[in-house]
Design a protein around this motif. Sequence first.
Motif, PDB file in Angstrom:
ATOM      1  N   PHE A  19       0.788  -1.228  -0.087  1.00 14.53           N
ATOM      2  CA  PHE A  19       0.098   0.024  -0.079  1.00 14.53           C
ATOM      3  C   PHE A  19       0.814   1.085  -0.165  1.00 14.53           C
ATOM      4  O   PHE A  19       0.620   2.191  -0.685  1.00 14.53           O
ATOM      5  CB  PHE A  19      -0.809  -0.027   1.160  1.00 14.53           C
ATOM      6  N   THR A  20       1.939   1.223   0.940  1.00 18.75           N
ATOM      7  CA  THR A  20       2.821   2.406   1.287  1.00 18.75           C
ATOM      8  C   THR A  20       3.985   1.784   0.439  1.00 18.75           C
ATOM      9  O   THR A  20       4.761   1.063   0.872  1.00 18.75           O
ATOM     10  CB  THR A  20       3.119   2.807   2.338  1.00 18.75           C
ATOM     11  N   ARG A  21       4.377   2.446  -0.838  1.00 21.71           N
ATOM     12  CA  ARG A  21       5.837   2.113  -1.255  1.00 21.71           C
ATOM     13  C   ARG A  21       6.946   2.852  -0.818  1.00 21.71           C
ATOM     14  O   ARG A  21       6.920   4.027  -0.769  1.00 21.71           O
ATOM     15  CB  ARG A  21       5.569   2.207  -2.973  1.00 21.71           C
ATOM     16  N   THR A  22       7.996   2.053  -0.601  1.00 20.19           N
ATOM     17  CA  THR A  22       9.163   2.814  -0.007  1.00 20.19           C
ATOM     18  C   THR A  22      10.260   2.623  -0.872  1.00 20.19           C
ATOM     19  O   THR A  22      10.634   1.290  -1.354  1.00 20.19           O
ATOM     20  CB  THR A  22       9.334   2.698   1.472  1.00 20.19           C
ATOM     21  N   GLU A  23      11.041   3.488  -1.034  1.00 13.34           N
ATOM     22  CA  GLU A  23      12.603   3.260  -1.712  1.00 13.34           C
ATOM     23  C   GLU A  23      13.532   3.887  -0.852  1.00 13.34           C
ATOM     24  O   GLU A  23      13.457   5.176  -0.446  1.00 13.34           O
ATOM     25  CB  GLU A  23      12.552   4.007  -3.100  1.00 13.34           C
ATOM     26  N   ASN A  24      14.717   2.955  -0.474  1.00 13.66           N
ATOM     27  CA  ASN A  24      15.717   3.574   0.199  1.00 13.66           C
ATOM     28  C   ASN A  24      16.895   3.647  -0.608  1.00 13.66           C
ATOM     29  O   ASN A  24      17.091   2.508  -1.120  1.00 13.66           O
ATOM     30  CB  ASN A  24      16.097   2.656   1.513  1.00 13.66           C
ATOM     31  N   SER A  25      17.708   4.575  -0.684  1.00 16.21           N
ATOM     32  CA  SER A  25      18.847   4.643  -1.395  1.00 16.21           C
ATOM     33  C   SER A  25      20.147   4.823  -0.472  1.00 16.21           C
ATOM     34  O   SER A  25      20.072   5.866   0.371  1.00 16.21           O
ATOM     35  CB  SER A  25      18.838   5.732  -2.595  1.00 16.21           C
ATOM     36  N   VAL A  26      20.807   3.842  -0.162  1.00 17.72           N
ATOM     37  CA  VAL A  26      21.952   4.006   0.576  1.00 17.72           C
ATOM     38  C   VAL A  26      23.224   4.091  -0.089  1.00 17.72           C
ATOM     39  O   VAL A  26      23.732   3.215  -0.582  1.00 17.72           O
ATOM     40  CB  VAL A  26      21.835   2.764   1.563  1.00 17.72           C
ATOM     41  N   PRO A  27      23.972   5.252  -0.072  1.00 28.84           N
ATOM     42  CA  PRO A  27      25.238   5.460  -0.505  1.00 28.84           C
ATOM     43  C   PRO A  27      26.225   4.463  -0.113  1.00 28.84           C
ATOM     44  O   PRO A  27      26.385   4.067   1.060  1.00 28.84           O
ATOM     45  CB  PRO A  27      25.692   6.668   0.031  1.00 28.84           C
ATOM     46  N   LEU A  28      27.052   3.494  -0.729  1.00 28.05           N
ATOM     47  CA  LEU A  28      27.964   2.637  -0.295  1.00 28.05           C
ATOM     48  C   LEU A  28      28.917   3.302   0.365  1.00 28.05           C
ATOM     49  O   LEU A  28      29.323   2.537   1.417  1.00 28.05           O
ATOM     50  CB  LEU A  28      28.671   2.136  -1.607  1.00 28.05           C
ATOM     51  N   ASP A  29      29.516   4.470   0.484  1.00 30.08           N
ATOM     52  CA  ASP A  29      30.454   4.874   1.310  1.00 30.08           C
ATOM     53  C   ASP A  29      29.922   5.168   2.867  1.00 30.08           C
ATOM     54  O   ASP A  29      30.483   5.224   3.628  1.00 30.08           O
ATOM     55  CB  ASP A  29      31.229   6.042   0.776  1.00 30.08           C
ATOM     56  N   LYS A  30      28.555   5.037   2.781  1.00 31.74           N
ATOM     57  CA  LYS A  30      27.991   5.230   4.203  1.00 31.74           C
ATOM     58  C   LYS A  30      27.628   3.991   4.965  1.00 31.74           C
ATOM     59  O   LYS A  30      27.390   4.094   6.087  1.00 31.74           O
ATOM     60  CB  LYS A  30      26.723   6.179   4.187  1.00 31.74           C
ATOM     61  N   ILE A  31      27.916   3.012   4.313  1.00 34.65           N
ATOM     62  CA  ILE A  31      27.656   1.721   5.046  1.00 34.65           C
ATOM     63  C   ILE A  31      28.765   1.250   5.980  1.00 34.65           C
ATOM     64  O   ILE A  31      30.150   1.321   5.420  1.00 34.65           O
ATOM     65  CB  ILE A  31      27.405   0.449   3.957  1.00 34.65           C
ATOM     66  N   LYS A  84      19.023 -13.366   6.708  1.00 35.70           N
ATOM     67  CA  LYS A  84      18.498 -12.039   6.833  1.00 35.70           C
ATOM     68  C   LYS A  84      20.161 -11.253   6.550  1.00 35.70           C
ATOM     69  O   LYS A  84      21.016 -11.557   7.302  1.00 35.70           O
ATOM     70  CB  LYS A  84      17.872 -11.639   8.121  1.00 35.70           C
ATOM     71  N   LEU A  85      20.015 -10.231   5.679  1.00 34.77           N
ATOM     72  CA  LEU A  85      20.926  -9.402   5.458  1.00 34.77           C
ATOM     73  C   LEU A  85      20.766  -8.105   6.477  1.00 34.77           C
ATOM     74  O   LEU A  85      19.871  -7.469   5.760  1.00 34.77           O
ATOM     75  CB  LEU A  85      21.523  -9.082   3.969  1.00 34.77           C
ATOM     76  N   THR A  86      21.471  -7.504   7.087  1.00 35.04           N
ATOM     77  CA  THR A  86      21.086  -6.202   7.989  1.00 35.04           C
ATOM     78  C   THR A  86      22.271  -5.329   7.448  1.00 35.04           C
ATOM     79  O   THR A  86      23.564  -5.711   7.409  1.00 35.04           O
ATOM     80  CB  THR A  86      21.033  -6.295   9.446  1.00 35.04           C
ATOM     81  N   ILE A  87      21.655  -4.229   7.177  1.00 32.78           N
ATOM     82  CA  ILE A  87      22.584  -3.151   6.758  1.00 32.78           C
ATOM     83  C   ILE A  87      22.765  -1.748   7.502  1.00 32.78           C
ATOM     84  O   ILE A  87      21.560  -1.304   8.008  1.00 32.78           O
ATOM     85  CB  ILE A  87      22.179  -2.597   5.378  1.00 32.78           C
ATOM     86  N   GLU A  88      23.827  -1.576   8.071  1.00 35.68           N
ATOM     87  CA  GLU A  88      23.756  -0.306   9.099  1.00 35.68           C
ATOM     88  C   GLU A  88      24.939   0.833   8.403  1.00 35.68           C
ATOM     89  O   GLU A  88      25.519   0.435   7.840  1.00 35.68           O
ATOM     90  CB  GLU A  88      24.576  -0.788  10.577  1.00 35.68           C
ATOM     91  N   THR A  89      24.396   2.199   8.682  1.00 31.61           N
ATOM     92  CA  THR A  89      24.969   3.129   8.050  1.00 31.61           C
ATOM     93  C   THR A  89      25.521   4.293   9.171  1.00 31.61           C
ATOM     94  O   THR A  89      25.199   4.138  10.335  1.00 31.61           O
ATOM     95  CB  THR A  89      24.247   3.913   7.114  1.00 31.61           C
ATOM     96  N   ALA A  90      26.570   5.027   8.794  1.00 29.92           N
ATOM     97  CA  ALA A  90      27.280   6.011   9.381  1.00 29.92           C
ATOM     98  C   ALA A  90      25.951   6.989   9.719  1.00 29.92           C
ATOM     99  O   ALA A  90      25.536   7.408   8.733  1.00 29.92           O
ATOM    100  CB  ALA A  90      28.355   6.762   8.781  1.00 29.92           C
TER     101      ALA A  90
END
Length: 178
Positions: free
Chosen positions: A74-86, A104-110
Amino acid sequence: MEIRQETSIKQAEFASNLGQYWLTPFAIILTLSVVGIPLLLLWLPIGSIFTRRYIDNMSTELTDRKLIVRKGIFTRTENSVPLDKITDMALIQGPLMRVFKLHKLTIETAGQSGAGALLNLTGIINAADFRSLVLKQKEKLSQIDPVAQQDENNEANVVSLLQEISDTLKRIESNSKN
């Protein structure tokens, strides 16, 4: 200034049994409660429809500069994570995930706010390979960026120098008129 087109490196695919994995915990709870057994007859077909639609709307794409994740019914989301911030990419596999052979792959960013991962990607086929590819591209990008950053700094220095020259010429011109 040149606008650079991003290059797609890899489009992640999701496991066909991901919907079953998502439906199983609730189905187990309904089965264990006597009252839940009739609800199970409703839950399985309706839950299957919604999880299939959700999975069909999920996509994860690695480009040369960022990771793009799209999802939602219902609510479409798009996340763009710059690789240098991972800052971290963890692979997690709980007991139920092992049964379904999922990760499960978890991604954390600066700079992310709050506790926990910014993104959780469950059910990517060959998650370990996808993780390695992202980290390899991040490393490649970090080796390229210092050169690009130096070019940007040189460009800023040239602009600053030209501004100083312009200001000096204006002062000389105004002094010669006096």
